[in-house]
Scaffold this active site. Structure first.
Site: not given
Length: 332
Positions: A26, A85-87, A109, A135, A196, A228
């Site tokens: 990715g 979350m998929v690691q 991370h 990336g 974040e 504004e």
């Protein structure tokens, strides 16, 4: 002061004869893979069999692509460049049984290591190289002979050479051209989540929406309110990004200076600071991580509802209409 490593502090020889497996292709994955390959490193990309489109894109880029478990098998460095979350599932199903003694498990991370969602065996090194940019920027800067500032951390140093290998990896992606700051998995994870939640995503988004709502409730046209409180934010952020907060104060009008400096603290009060401390505590204790992990296990009901509410906020509709008037922007 932080320790900063430059090109002279890193040596690609620590990757000589080694195979680096990049899990994922990715935003970060493709940049790391291409940069390392162009630096003379032997790279293999690991992807799920069902992701045919990404598989074809990686092969078109000249990468050697294999199934996840095959790519990891025998690799000397395995970089986990897929969503947090998929690691854990990918690690358990495809990586952990393929880790050889003395190999390195690499991250961009620290979330899963810091919060023990991935617990590597003691016979491998665990490190992190985290570019402070997306990336595509990492790739573009490398091609231009430059680099993106990055972080480096070592969590587990089985071989005694984990930092050297991590710095070689950082050099391979071009990071040491700009500078690589030494940190820890704990520091990177906790400060990243805090930024974040309090500032970059949570704080800014809520400030914009509340400002917009206040003006519209007072009878001002939503189009004017949008300009504004949202549209002009980029002008201010760019000034801060390019030269710091004082650079912004130096560039805006005297009226804006005085109004901002005298009224800003009425919005962000000591009560706000106390809430920031509470949020930081939730991150430090793992409370937020547990909440987010359970949310994912439950199918993300709260997450999906909140995302829907954001999508349906009136500022989104008016913003889409106004952006259609701006030919320099990509169309929604």
């Amino acid at each position: 002061m932080a320790k900063i490593y430059r090109d002279a502090d890193a040596d690609l020889k620590y990757l000589d004869g080694k195979t680096v497996c990049i899990i994922g292709y990715g935003s970060q994955g493709h940049a790391h893979a291409l940069n390392l390959k162009d630096s003379g490193v032997n790279v293999v990309v690991g992807l799920p069999e069902w992701d045919k489109a990404t598989w074809e894109r990686a092969e078109k880029d000249g990468m050697v692509v294999k199934k996840l478990s095959e790519a990891a098998d025998g690799a000397d460095v395995i970089a986990m460049l897929i969503p947090d979350m998929v690691q854990p599932a990918v690690y358990r199903e495809h990586i952990q049984d393929k880790l050889k003694e003395g190999a390195m498990l690499m991250f961009a991370h620290g979330f899963n290591i810091h919060y023990n969602q991935i617990v590597p065996p003691e016979y491998v090194d665990v490190a992190m190289v985290a570019p402070k940019g997306p990336g595509p920027l990492v790739r573009r800067m490398y091609v231009e002979g430059k680099g993106v500032p990055s972080l480096v951390a070592v969590e587990q140093n089985y071989t005694g050479k984990a930092l050297e290998v991590a710095l070689a990896y950082a050099k391979g992606i071009g990071a040491t051209r700009a500078g690589v700051i030494e940190t820890t998995f704990k520091e990177e994870t906790e400060t990243d989540l805090f930024g974040e939640q309090v500032d970059l995503c949570g704080g800014v988004a809520e400030m914009i929406k509340m400002s917009f709502e206040t003006l519209v409730e007072a009878g001002y046209q939503p189009e004017i309110a949008y300009f504004e409180v949202l549209h002009e934010l980029k002008l201010i952020v760019d000034l801060i990004y390019e030269g710091g907060i004082y650079n912004m104060w130096s560039a805006v009008s005297e009226t804006a200076k005085y109004g901002g400096m005298t009224r800003g603290k009425r919005i962000f009060t000591e009560q706000t600071r106390e809430e920031m401390r509470k949020i930081l505590k939730e991150i430090q204790t793992g409370e937020f991580a547990r909440e987010w992990i359970l949310e994912n296990m439950a199918g993300r009901p709260v997450y999906n509802k909140l995302l829907q509410m954001e999508r349906e906020h009136p500022i989104e509709k008016i913003g889409k209409e106004l952006r259609a008037m701006m030919p320099w922007l990509k169309k929604d």
